[in-house]
Design an enzyme around this catalytic site. Structure first.
Site, PDB file in Angstrom:
ATOM      1  N   ARG A  70       0.846  -1.195   0.000  1.00  0.00           N
ATOM      2  CA  ARG A  70       0.000   0.000   0.000  1.00  0.00           C
ATOM      3  C   ARG A  70       0.885   1.249   0.000  1.00  0.00           C
ATOM      4  O   ARG A  70       1.940   1.259   0.623  1.00  0.00           O
ATOM      5  CB  ARG A  70      -0.867   0.025   1.263  1.00  0.00           C
ATOM      6  CG  ARG A  70      -2.008  -0.958   1.259  1.00  0.00           C
ATOM      7  CD  ARG A  70      -2.901  -0.756   2.467  1.00  0.00           C
ATOM      8  NE  ARG A  70      -2.323  -1.221   3.701  1.00  0.00           N
ATOM      9  CZ  ARG A  70      -1.792  -0.465   4.641  1.00  0.00           C
ATOM     10  NH1 ARG A  70      -1.767   0.854   4.485  1.00  0.00           N
ATOM     11  NH2 ARG A  70      -1.299  -0.973   5.746  1.00  0.00           N
TER      12      ARG A  70
ATOM     13  N   TYR B 207      -1.584  -3.695  -7.008  1.00  0.00           N
ATOM     14  CA  TYR B 207      -1.386  -4.608  -5.883  1.00  0.00           C
ATOM     15  C   TYR B 207      -2.251  -4.301  -4.667  1.00  0.00           C
ATOM     16  O   TYR B 207      -2.444  -3.131  -4.298  1.00  0.00           O
ATOM     17  CB  TYR B 207       0.090  -4.567  -5.459  1.00  0.00           C
ATOM     18  CG  TYR B 207       0.487  -5.681  -4.519  1.00  0.00           C
ATOM     19  CD1 TYR B 207       0.003  -6.976  -4.704  1.00  0.00           C
ATOM     20  CD2 TYR B 207       1.335  -5.451  -3.448  1.00  0.00           C
ATOM     21  CE1 TYR B 207       0.366  -8.001  -3.844  1.00  0.00           C
ATOM     22  CE2 TYR B 207       1.713  -6.473  -2.587  1.00  0.00           C
ATOM     23  CZ  TYR B 207       1.222  -7.748  -2.789  1.00  0.00           C
ATOM     24  OH  TYR B 207       1.581  -8.765  -1.941  1.00  0.00           O
TER      25      TYR B 207
ATOM     26  N   LYS C  79      -9.493  -2.073   1.732  1.00  0.00           N
ATOM     27  CA  LYS C  79      -9.198  -0.913   2.573  1.00  0.00           C
ATOM     28  C   LYS C  79      -9.958   0.335   2.102  1.00  0.00           C
ATOM     29  O   LYS C  79     -10.425   1.127   2.911  1.00  0.00           O
ATOM     30  CB  LYS C  79      -7.697  -0.642   2.583  1.00  0.00           C
ATOM     31  CG  LYS C  79      -6.847  -1.841   2.997  1.00  0.00           C
ATOM     32  CD  LYS C  79      -7.127  -2.275   4.408  1.00  0.00           C
ATOM     33  CE  LYS C  79      -6.172  -3.363   4.865  1.00  0.00           C
ATOM     34  NZ  LYS C  79      -6.475  -3.814   6.229  1.00  0.00           N
TER      35      LYS C  79
ATOM     36  N   HIS D 150     -11.058  -1.823  11.567  1.00  0.00           N
ATOM     37  CA  HIS D 150      -9.959  -2.705  11.164  1.00  0.00           C
ATOM     38  C   HIS D 150      -9.820  -3.793  12.236  1.00  0.00           C
ATOM     39  O   HIS D 150      -8.885  -3.779  13.028  1.00  0.00           O
ATOM     40  CB  HIS D 150      -8.684  -1.855  11.060  1.00  0.00           C
ATOM     41  CG  HIS D 150      -7.529  -2.529  10.397  1.00  0.00           C
ATOM     42  ND1 HIS D 150      -6.227  -2.127  10.585  1.00  0.00           N
ATOM     43  CD2 HIS D 150      -7.472  -3.570   9.536  1.00  0.00           C
ATOM     44  CE1 HIS D 150      -5.416  -2.891   9.870  1.00  0.00           C
ATOM     45  NE2 HIS D 150      -6.151  -3.770   9.220  1.00  0.00           N
TER      46      HIS D 150
ATOM     47  N   SER E 268      -1.434  -3.627  11.257  1.00  0.00           N
ATOM     48  CA  SER E 268      -0.858  -4.652  10.386  1.00  0.00           C
ATOM     49  C   SER E 268       0.386  -5.215  11.062  1.00  0.00           C
ATOM     50  O   SER E 268       1.078  -4.506  11.800  1.00  0.00           O
ATOM     51  CB  SER E 268      -0.458  -4.035   9.058  1.00  0.00           C
ATOM     52  OG  SER E 268      -1.451  -3.155   8.619  1.00  0.00           O
TER      53      SER E 268
ATOM     54  N   CYS F  98       0.699  -7.626  13.359  1.00  0.00           N
ATOM     55  CA  CYS F  98       0.613  -8.026  14.776  1.00  0.00           C
ATOM     56  C   CYS F  98       0.033  -9.425  14.912  1.00  0.00           C
ATOM     57  O   CYS F  98      -0.356  -9.828  16.011  1.00  0.00           O
ATOM     58  CB  CYS F  98      -0.262  -7.053  15.550  1.00  0.00           C
ATOM     59  SG  CYS F  98       0.547  -5.491  15.878  1.00  0.00           S
TER      60      CYS F  98
ATOM     61  N   ASP G  60      -9.792  -9.368   9.246  1.00  0.00           N
ATOM     62  CA  ASP G  60      -9.242  -8.030   8.976  1.00  0.00           C
ATOM     63  C   ASP G  60     -10.213  -6.881   9.226  1.00  0.00           C
ATOM     64  O   ASP G  60      -9.803  -5.847   9.722  1.00  0.00           O
ATOM     65  CB  ASP G  60      -8.748  -7.975   7.526  1.00  0.00           C
ATOM     66  CG  ASP G  60      -7.807  -6.803   7.268  1.00  0.00           C
ATOM     67  OD1 ASP G  60      -7.013  -6.479   8.170  1.00  0.00           O
ATOM     68  OD2 ASP G  60      -7.866  -6.206   6.182  1.00  0.00           O
TER      69      ASP G  60
ATOM     70  N   ARG H  73       1.814 -12.129  -0.186  1.00  0.00           N
ATOM     71  CA  ARG H  73       0.460 -12.441   0.292  1.00  0.00           C
ATOM     72  C   ARG H  73      -0.101 -13.720  -0.281  1.00  0.00           C
ATOM     73  O   ARG H  73       0.272 -14.137  -1.370  1.00  0.00           O
ATOM     74  CB  ARG H  73      -0.487 -11.310  -0.143  1.00  0.00           C
ATOM     75  CG  ARG H  73      -0.139  -9.940   0.385  1.00  0.00           C
ATOM     76  CD  ARG H  73      -0.553  -9.783   1.798  1.00  0.00           C
ATOM     77  NE  ARG H  73      -0.183  -8.503   2.361  1.00  0.00           N
ATOM     78  CZ  ARG H  73      -0.915  -7.846   3.267  1.00  0.00           C
ATOM     79  NH1 ARG H  73      -2.032  -8.354   3.712  1.00  0.00           N
ATOM     80  NH2 ARG H  73      -0.506  -6.705   3.760  1.00  0.00           N
TER      81      ARG H  73
HETATM   82  C1  OXD Z   1      -3.128  -4.249   6.263  1.00  0.00           C
HETATM   83  C2  OXD Z   1      -3.644  -5.392   5.518  1.00  0.00           C
HETATM   84  O1  OXD Z   1      -2.165  -3.608   5.839  1.00  0.00           O
HETATM   85  O2  OXD Z   1      -4.584  -6.024   6.000  1.00  0.00           O
HETATM   86  O3  OXD Z   1      -3.674  -3.952   7.322  1.00  0.00           O
HETATM   87  O4  OXD Z   1      -3.141  -5.659   4.433  1.00  0.00           O
HETATM   88 MN    MN Z   2      -5.435  -5.080   7.661  1.00  0.00          MN
END
Ligand code: OXD
Ligand code: MN
Length: 671
Positions: free
Chosen positions: A126, A275, A284, A304, A326, A328, A351, A452
């Site tokens: 991102r 991507y 998102k 989130h 992200s 964790c 998520d 991913r």
């Molecule tokens: C993030 C994801 O970055 O879920 O939170 O990809």
């Molecule tokens: Mn996420």
């Protein structure tokens, strides 16, 4: 930038296959003014409407609002073809075939219907710095900060500037390509909690991924009728013929990337990246940024958060929603295998949670997604066997490494990969070993840190039976957490809702590879939403706080957890993974009203011996794990105050300020 072909788009049906319909476009001789395409194409509804009037009957299957949207954008983007996606197997098979032919994916032969895409190394995560939200009033999007302060809670762009930016990118951007029209539902189709989007994209990779991550296709169109939808426009930004050869056959335009949101119009326009969150716009962009704004307008929450169902040995069940930044281990927690005998954990989502109070005042949550777009490195049979079972078929992998016998490979799979295979990295380098180094001696990763898997949730062995319940699941606890190597105990509970909102507002965590951040730095990440707020964070806090004033709501209890505290030797003090059930068990019992908590300066902490450690293999120093160092908390308070002061100087609710003062007072008197 490619020049747009002049003249309105004319749509002809050239192919009407059994399972899908494909249209080809050509450009009529009568020209729009150059100005309408180049200065403000997005504002020029009149010109678009003219095109619609003349040609719309030819996209007969579509409801009029969608037809108008498609025509308007086709008129700007100039695709050679328009393909309305029906979501069928046949359609997917032809997309996969095309992706293979274009060299964008290769099969991972060891598994059933699994594919590997390698992106241009410039398009791997991102791009938060190029992600914008546009509203006429800046303060509706981000808190106003003092001159010279760089705001960290989102990027605002003025509507006229955005028009220019989009107008300098989208015209002609799909020339030589197909525009796919993806009707998709976020949430179970037809659920009162669900919302529908239409994504237009020139990337077949995105179509195949959206088919996994959302409910996509004809049924969505049938359900939508003439209802409202979120408009999602996406282009990789590489019209044909190409000016320069692609890297890895992955079209993208990193120099010109922009991911923009216009919440007032429920619209997303994303250009230049193929991507993840930049291009799978349901995730998102829609389910967090646009949805959080819709949620504020309509009185619910788009967060989130993972959603997890927990059943205790007595057969009682509770659901929790948990927000972690992200990196964790959210996906691991969402699919955890409990280590305490008799407990069951079931996954609703990993998520995003959309949550709304029902008529009885209970908070109900749905997972708006239908798949997992999980970080691959670190996933293994020892950390997350359920994810491993999920990704054995029908999965698209991106930027992972590959073994010579057709398996995926990434850091964390060392012990699960046979010795007699060779490994090709995500960058196509052959014969990688864990000792491979760059010329300047740096360790080379086999898989990109943000590589991913994109896999259907229905394949996960521990999906909750109610994961697609249109009514959502009832939430008893909200958990916040982060990667906090120091000072923050394993678990604590908020004294009340407003204190819980304060805890969410002051969350921090180490940065992630999911975005462009380089170093592992401690970052404020309120509610784990820092990159995903769809509107001013101060107003977001007001929205959370206002639930406290609404009568007859059963507000969930709020907790904070930290699996990542380290001792002075730098080792994790808590084993994590399945052993986190021990913490969830304590949270569960608190929700059931058990008297197992005591007050501390920062919140309610477990009474001695109230966390079940029976059968725990590792020796854990609980004393140390719950120790609250006075100096640490004094500094934490100073940091939080300075964060609020610099980042939310005018919009911080007085109640959050008051909660900080209360914490300060308690730290002063109790630590
Ligand atoms: C993030 C994801 O970055 O879920 O939170 O990809
Ligand atoms: Mn996420």
């Amino acid at each position: 930038m490619a020049e747009a072909t002049k003249g309105p788009v004319v749509v002809d049906i050239v192919h009407d296959g059994e399972d899908h319909t494909e249209y080809s476009t050509h450009h009529a001789v009568k020209a729009f003014s150059k100005c309408s395409l180049h200065t403000s194409p997005f504002a020029n509804q009149k010109a678009a409407a003219a095109a619609t009037k003349i040609y719309s009957t030819q996209l007969d299957g579509l409801q009029s609002s969608i037809r108008q949207y498609v025509l308007e954008k086709a008129d700007i983007c100039r695709p050679d073809n328009i393909h309305i996606c029906d979501g069928s197997e046949t359609e997917n098979a032809s997309l996969i075939e095309k992706l293979q032919k274009d060299g964008m994916i290769t099969p991972l032969k060891k598994y059933d219907n699994c594919w590997l895409a390698r992106t241009d190394p410039k398009d791997v995560a991102r791009v938060e710095s190029k992600t914008f939200i546009s509203t006429p009033d800046k303060r509706d999007t981000i808190p106003i900060v003092a001159d010279g302060v760089s705001g960290k809670l989102g990027n605002w762009i003025a509507p006229d500037v955005l028009e220019q930016e989009l107008g300098s990118r989208f015209p002609g951007c799909m020339t030589g390509r197909t525009m796919y029209v993806i009707p998709f539902s976020m949430g179970p189709i037809g659920s009162p909690l669900s919302k529908i989007g239409i994504q237009l994209t020139d990337s077949p990779y995105v179509v195949a991924s959206m088919r996994v991550m959302t409910r996509m296709g004809k049924e969505v169109l049938d359900t939508l009728g003439e209802g409202e939808f979120v408009k999602c426009l996406h282009s990789v930004g590489q019209p044909m013929p190409l000016k320069e050869p692609l890297t890895n056959n992955w079209p993208c335009n990193p120099e010109r990337t922009i991911v923009s949101h216009i919440p007032d119009r429920r619209e997303i326009c994303s250009f230049g990246s193929g991507y993840g969150g930049n291009s799978l716009l349901g995730k998102k962009c829609f389910a967090l940024r646009i949805a959080s704004r819709i949620a504020k307008d309509e009185g619910w929450l788009a967060e989130h958060m993972l959603i997890l169902g927990l059943t205790n040995p007595q057969g009682e069940k509770k659901y929790i929603a948990a927000a972690f930044p992200s990196a964790c281990g959210k996906t691991n927690l969402a699919m955890l295998n409990p280590t305490i005998p008799g407990w069951k954990a079931e996954c609703v989502g990993d998520d995003i949670a959309w949550m709304k109070f029902d008529s009885e005042g209970r908070l109900r949550a749905i997972n708006p997604e239908a798949g997992f777009f999980g970080v691959a490195p670190g996933t293994s049979n020892s950390t997350n066997p359920n994810a491993m079972a999920t990704i054995e078929s029908n999965t698209i992998f991106t930027n992972v490494a590959e073994t010579s016998d057709g398996r995926f490979y990434w850091e964390g799979l060392e012990k699960e990969t046979p010795d007699n295979v060779s490994i090709k990295t995500w960058l196509n380098e052959e014969n990688w070993t864990k000792d491979t180094k760059t010329s300047d001696g740096k360790k080379v990763l086999a898989a990109h840190a943000n590589s991913r898997f994109c896999a259907p949730a229905s394949q996960c062995p521990v999906m909750d039976p109610a994961w697609e319940d249109p009514a959502g699941v009832p939430i008893d606890a909200i958990i916040f957490g982060g990667r906090r190597p120091e000072g923050v105990p394993l678990v604590y509970e908020a004294f009340n809702w407003n204190h819980g909102v304060f805890i969410g507002a002051s969350m921090k965590s180490e940065s992630t590879a999911a975005a462009e951040h380089k170093a592992k730095v401690m970052m404020n990440d309120p509610f784990a939403m820092r990159p995903f707020f769809g509107y001013n964070f101060g107003h977001y806090l007001d929205h959370w706080l206002h639930f406290n004033d609404r009568p007859n709501l059963h507000l969930p209890k709020v907790f904070h957890v930290n699996w990542f505290r380290k001792n002075t030797a730098g080792q994790f003090m808590w084993p994590g993974f399945g052993e986190n059930t021990r913490v969830l068990d304590w949270i569960f019992r608190r929700c059931a009203g058990e008297d197992i908590a005591q007050e501390s300066a920062i919140g309610l902490v477990p009474k001695p011996n109230s966390i079940n450690l029976e059968g725990l293999q590792e020796k854990v120093d609980m004393q140390e794990l719950f120790h609250l160092p006075r100096e640490f908390w004094e500094k934490e308070i100073t940091d939080i105050r300075s964060y609020f002061k610099t980042q939310v100087p005018q919009d911080l609710p007085a109640e959050i300020e008051a909660q900080l003062s209360l914490l300060e007072e308690r730290v002063k008197t109790q630590l």
